[in-house]
Every structure is written in structure tokens, then in C-alpha cells.
Write a protein that holds these residues in place. Structure first.
Motif, short mmCIF file in Angstrom:
data_model
loop_
_atom_site.label_atom_id
_atom_site.label_comp_id
_atom_site.label_asym_id
_atom_site.label_seq_id
_atom_site.Cartn_x
_atom_site.Cartn_y
_atom_site.Cartn_z
N VAL A 58 7.40 14.05 6.25
CA VAL A 58 7.37 13.24 5.02
C VAL A 58 6.86 11.86 5.38
O VAL A 58 7.32 11.24 6.35
CB VAL A 58 8.77 13.12 4.38
CG1 VAL A 58 8.78 12.02 3.32
CG2 VAL A 58 9.18 14.45 3.74
N ILE A 59 5.88 11.38 4.63
CA ILE A 59 5.45 9.99 4.75
C ILE A 59 6.30 9.20 3.77
O ILE A 59 6.17 9.34 2.55
CB ILE A 59 3.95 9.84 4.42
CG1 ILE A 59 3.11 10.71 5.36
CG2 ILE A 59 3.53 8.38 4.52
CD1 ILE A 59 1.64 10.76 5.00
N ASP A 60 7.20 8.40 4.30
CA ASP A 60 8.17 7.70 3.48
C ASP A 60 7.48 6.79 2.47
O ASP A 60 6.45 6.17 2.75
CB ASP A 60 9.10 6.89 4.37
CG ASP A 60 10.28 6.31 3.61
OD1 ASP A 60 11.22 7.07 3.33
OD2 ASP A 60 10.24 5.10 3.29
N SER A 61 8.08 6.70 1.28
CA SER A 61 7.47 5.89 0.22
C SER A 61 7.56 4.39 0.49
O SER A 61 6.78 3.61 -0.06
CB SER A 61 8.15 6.19 -1.12
OG SER A 61 9.51 5.75 -1.09
N ASP A 62 8.53 3.99 1.31
CA ASP A 62 8.76 2.56 1.60
C ASP A 62 9.01 1.79 0.30
O ASP A 62 8.62 0.62 0.16
CB ASP A 62 7.57 1.98 2.35
CG ASP A 62 7.89 0.63 3.00
OD1 ASP A 62 9.07 0.42 3.38
OD2 ASP A 62 6.98 -0.21 3.10
#
Length: 596
Positions: A58-62
Motif C-alpha cells: 500500500v502506498i500510504d495516502s499521507d
């Protein structure tokens, strides 16, 4: 000296993660501080975020909101297969970031992510490193990961993905504390499965870490047994079973539930089937079953189907001991079976099976309640009349209504009681003319019954409305014609399609594939076939080719056009995990995974 060590750590981090890290050198000033610049315009990359699917991330939403997301996991240089899919706004919210699916193992993957951020188009490329495929170590032997030989890929099939189930051998079977208890079937197997997905280049692009579900030491009975069938829900979630439990997970590894069987049931294997209303059909057995005509109680063997609701509670039971009545003593097919294949016992000297209602209770291919008289290995649900179709390996294919009354039987009319003999479908040709059939064979026709079959499922190739039904079946072919051939090399397996007229109680054979492959593709157990609506092909797995030879078992996946039997795709999956065998295959469509 300490400053040099810190500098080395910082340098290693930069090299391995492709992010810049600044570390304070003044250790006397307090805790080490750092500034991290992530890849792309979103947050950090989390590999295997849910702990059971190592080739996901998962590419974190930040804290940011991305929209119009499209992901491409780039294939390896020089001809690797790209995996491309859309990510809905809901899926982005669900994962609090961008879900990444289809990574290579042991590789620095390059992933393109196109999206909008604050209304502006963004085109990022992420580098995501994964660990090697987790192989099993049994008795000190290091097993290699499965090998895939791609033999043919026709135009239009280049981007297909296939999930397979490989049932391996036990780790420490002797330590099973329950092995002498009254637990049978899947509970006794204590053998793990490897579940993984391959692309058309023969590369593994996903796998399930079954160590998270399976107790290889055999100390906890609820965490033992085999994972066999895997069925997919409309949103791409997986429904699968392992002896005493059944599970629902997404392909990203998110757990919806992990449930024990309802009290009173054991031995969940072969099939966990989702229903249109959200319920599930589970092939189980009953413990402490009172054996008719005796004072005995025993665990039944693969002969009960239960329906459970969304909360796991039983709403109905199909007890085939009661449904079939005296036919639990029908032995005509069982006596014709190859003893080497009945319980995956590759004993080349096995000659016959003792069939008797005096055989001890347990997982024995014999007659009577408490023994392996039925061996139900697949379930299909017919919503048009709220009934189920079961493949009974040792009896035939049977359709049963909600009233627990048999509607029809697809099997030779041999050995059945008078009431059940009336339920046998009559074979006809394409013009509806009755075929010349005696006992277990028909003359002057390509029609043949299915013997020791698997996956007797309604096929979407037919309309399946009213009294007309289309059924696809994997016909394993052991005990064909209720006997063994003079030469074992005469055996064959096939995928076959039947059209059933329930009003006139007839059946015609409309397609078959595999008979021409003969002994080389003969699969005495397991295997599957189902129709793919997007390609108009039948997806077939010959799961145990070469099992009854001295060679390692081979799983063969083919996509076949039923109009002319042209093979559109063919690949062979080998294994050195003798007697490890392949169970089924499912095609995976990435764009279906993240649309909700």
C-alpha cells in the motif's frame, strides 16, 4: 567511530529504499533526528500491509486524497507481463492509500501510479522491493518454488493471471496429538497448501502466506488440515476452507472473517461456495452421528452440506445419508476404483478396495454411513429453483431441492434402488433421440458418463433458465465403465459439458476436451473446469497428471475454445513436493479487485 556507524546506516538506507535520509551527527544533543523524503507525492510504501499477502503493498495516502487512480506494475525487462488496473475512490479510502497488487518476488519492482491530486494530474513511479517466495522446508529438505513452463499463449490471452492451489506434504505429521481420535478426512491430513498466482510468462505474482493459518506442529486441531478449493466473490474476495475453519480475505490480505465451524460439524474441505444472498454452502461432516440400524456413533465422511448465513449460523442442512437412503450402500463404482488414487496413496502395488459395511468407521472407500461412501467434492447452487447440485465422487452427480428430495442423477443406471433408478437421466443425441446404453457405457456415440468427477458446476455458457441446464464437469475417469482397463495407459481424463432437460429427464453431451490427451494428462483426482465469460473459453486444470507414475506430479492449465477445441493457452506447473498435487485453478481479473 560511532559517527561512522551512523553514517553507514544512513547510506545503506538511501541505497535500499531510494529515499533521502538526513541524520543528525550530534549524539550529545539528544535523540537522533531525521528528515525523510518519500517516493512520489503520496506517503510511504508498506509492503505486505496485512501480513498474509507478501507480494502486495500500500502506498500510504499521507492524509491526501487521490482520485482517478490507475496502477501499472511493470513487467520485468525484455518481455515481462504488465499488470494494470483501476482503483476506485472507495478502495483508496479502504486502504488509506493506493493498493498495489501483482509484484514479483525477490525483486525491485517498478510501479507506475497515475492519479489526480488537488485536481492536477500526477505521474509517479515507485520502486518496491519484495522478499523471495516463501518455500516450505520439510524434514530438512529445501523445496524449490514451483516451476512453470509456458507452452502457448494466443493473442488476446497475454495478460491472463491464474491462481492455483498446491496441496503439499506434511511437516510434522507424527506430532498430531489428535491423530488417533475420532477425527477423519481433512482433520487427519495435517498437510499445508501453497496458494499462488502466475502470469503468462511463468512468473509468480502473488501468493498467500498459509503459515498464518496453519499450525505445522499439529498442536491446535482448529489450525490444521488442507486448504483446497478457493472461490471468488463478486468483489474479488477469496472464500476458502481448512478443515475446522473457513475464511474470507481480499487478495490484498484484508481479513473479513476467520470462523470455526458451527458446533457439531467437522472436516470442512473441498468446497466453500458463496451464494447470491450472501450465505455460504460448506461441505462438512457430522460428529457423533447415530449410525442407522446400529447403536454406534461415528463421524461421517464428506457427505453433509450446510448453509450458513453472513454471521456463520446454520440455516439449513443437506444430510445425504438421509437424502440418499439405502443408496449409501451402492458400491458399483467404489469396487471399480484404483486403490492407488482413492486417498492420494501412490502405492503402485495396490490392487483392490475392500468394500463392506463391516469396514471400520473412518476415511475408507466403502459403503455405509461413517465411511467414505459419497465423497462430495463440489457444490453448485441453482438459484432458479433454490436447489443444489453436488458431485459425489463415489456415486455420481446429484441435484437436490430445498425439500431434500432428489431431482435427478447423472450417473449410469446401475446399482440404484428402484426409487432412485427413476431419477437417472436418460442419454440422448443432439436431436433428442435416445442413445443405446447398457450398464455403464453407450455404443455408437461420443457420449460418456462422468466417473469420479470434480467441479460439477452450472456453466454460464448456457442460459440455465426454466427446465434447461448446462453443466460443466471435470471427468477424472477413474473407474470408467465401473471397472479398470486392461492397460492403465488406456485411462484418460476430460472436461465435458452436458445439457440437461429437467422436464423430460434427458441429458446430452455437447462438448468434451482431454480424451485425446490420454494417459499423459490423466488426472485420477482433483482438477477443475469452468467457463470464462470474458474470453468464451473453458479454463481447465488437469491437476494430477503423472501422479500415478514415478515422475513428479504435474498441473496442466489450458484455456480451450469449445467451438473448435483450439488451445488458446497452455502451461505446465511442476513440483518436487511428491506427492504434492494441484487442486484447482481460478483466473484473476485485476480490474475486478478494486472497483468497490
Amino acid at each position: 567511530m560511532l559517527r561512522k556507524v551512523v553514517s553507514s546506516i544512513a547510506f545503506a538506507a538511501i541505497v535500499s529504499t531510494s529515499v533521502s535520509i538526513v541524520v543528525s551527527q550530534d549524539l550529545c544533543a539528544g535523540p537522533v533526528s531525521r528528515t525523510v523524503k518519500m517516493q512520489g507525492q503520496l506517503g510511504k510504501v508498506i509492503v505486505n500491509p496485512y501480513k498474509v499477502a507478501p507480494l502486495t503493498a500500500v502506498i500510504d495516502s499521507d492524509g491526501k486524497i487521490a482520485t482517478d487512480i490507475s496502477v501499472t506494475v511493470l513487467g520485468k525487462p525484455n518481455g515481462g507481463q504488465d499488470i494494470t488496473y483501476k482503483v476506485s475512490d472507495a478502495a483508496f479510502l479502504d486502504h488509506a492509500g493506493v493498493p498495489i497488487f501483482g509484484l514479483y518476488d525477490g525483486y525491485l519492482n517498478h510501479v507506475k501510479v497515475d492519479y489526480k491530486l488537488n485536481g492536477k494530474e500526477v505521474h509517479d513511479t515507485y520502486k518496491i522491493l519484495t522478499n523471495p517466495f516463501q518455500t516450505r522446508i520439510v524434514d530438512g529438505k529445501f523445496e524449490q518454488k514451483p516451476k512453470v513452463e509456458v507452452k502457448k499463449v494466443a493473442k488476446g490471452f497475454e495478460n491472463r493471471l491464474y491462481m492455483v492451489t498446491l496441496m503439499g506434504s506434511a511437516d510434522y505429521k507424527d506430532l498430531a496429538w489428535f491423530k488417533n481420535d475420532k477425527i477423519h478426512g481433512a482433520g487427519e491430513w495435517l498437510e499445508p497448501s501453497e496458494i499462488y498466482m502466475v502470469d503468462t510468462k511463468g512468473e509468480i505474482r502473488w501468493y498467500l502466506d498459509t503459515e498464518q493459518f496453519y499450525d505445522k506442529y499439529g498442536r491446535n486441531i482448529d489450525d490444521t488440515g488442507r486448504i483446497m478449493s478457493i472461490n471468488m466473490l463478486d468483489n474479488g474476495d477469496l472464500l476458502f476452507a481448512q478443515s475446522q475453519k473457513y475464511f474470507r480475505y481480499s487478495l490484498m490480505g484484508e481479513k473479513s472473517f476467520s470462523r470455526k465451524l458451527p458446533r457439531g460439524y467437522v472436516d470442512l474441505s473441498h468446497e466453500a461456495m458463496p451464494m447470491p444472498n450472501g450465505h455460504m454452502l460448506l461441505r462438512v461432516a457430522k460428529k457423533d452421528y447415530r449410525i442407522p440400524g446400529t447403536k454406534d456413533r461415528a463421524t461421517t465422511i464428506r457427505d453433509v452440506v450446510i448453509e450458513v448465513d453472513e454471521g456463520g449460523r446454520v440455516v439449513d442442512e443437506f444430510d445425504f445419508n438421509k437424502i440418499m437412503g439405502n443408496n449409501v450402500f451402492r458400491k458399483d463404482l467404489i469396487v471399480g476404483l484404483d486403490a492407488r488414487a482413492v486417498c492420494l496413496n501412490v502405492d503402485m502395488n495396490a490392487e483392490h478396495i475392500e468394500v463392506s459395511d463391516k469396514v471400520p468407521y473412518g476415511d475408507h472407500a466403502s459403503t455405509g454411513t461413517g465411511r467414505n461412501w459419497a465423497h462430495i467434492n463440489s457444490i453448485s447452487y441453482d438459484k432458479s429453483d433454490d436447489s443444489i447440485i453436488v458431485s459425489m465422487r463415489h456415486q455420481g452427480i446429484v441435484k437436490v431441492g430445498r425439500d431434500k428430495v432428489v431431482k435427478w442423477i447423472l450417473a449410469p443406471n446401475v446399482g440404484w434402488t428402484k426409487d432412485m433408478s427413476k431419477k437417472i437421466l436418460t442419454p440422448v443425441d443432439v436431436n433428442g433421440k435416445k442413445l443405446n446404453c447398457e450398464r455403464a457405457s453407450c455404443s455408437d456415440t461420443d457420449f460418456d458418463w462422468a466417473f469420479t468427477q470434480h467441479t460439477a458446476w452450472l456453466s454460464p455458457r448456457g442460459k440455465n433458465v426454466g427446465h434447461m441446464k448446462t453443466l460443466s464437469v471435470f471427468d477424472n475417469g477413474d473407474g470408467r465403465n465401473l471397472e479398470q482397463p486392461a492397460f492403465k495407459e488406456d485411462k484418460y481424463s476430460r472436461a465435458v459439458e452436458f445439457v440437461i432437460d429437467e422436464k423430460n429427464m434427458t441429458v446430452k453431451q455437447t462438448w468434451q476436451f482431454g480424451k485425446e490427451k490420454g494417459w499423459d494428462w490423466y488426472s485420477p483426482v482433483t482438477s477443475s473446469t469452468h467457463y470464462e465469460t470474458d474470453t468464451g473459453t473453458y479454463n481447465i486444470m488437469f491437476g494430477t497428471a503423472k501422479m500415478l507414475t514415478k515422475n513428479d506430479t504435474e498441473g496442466i492449465i489450458v484455456e480451450v475454445d469449445p467451438k473448435d477445441n483450439d488451445i488458446k493457452l497452455e502451461m505446465a506447473l511442476s513440483t518436487d513436493k511428491k506427492p504434492g498435487i494441484y487442486y484447482r485453478t481460478n483466473s484473476i481479473k485485476p480490474n475486478e479487485l478494486f472497483k468497490y
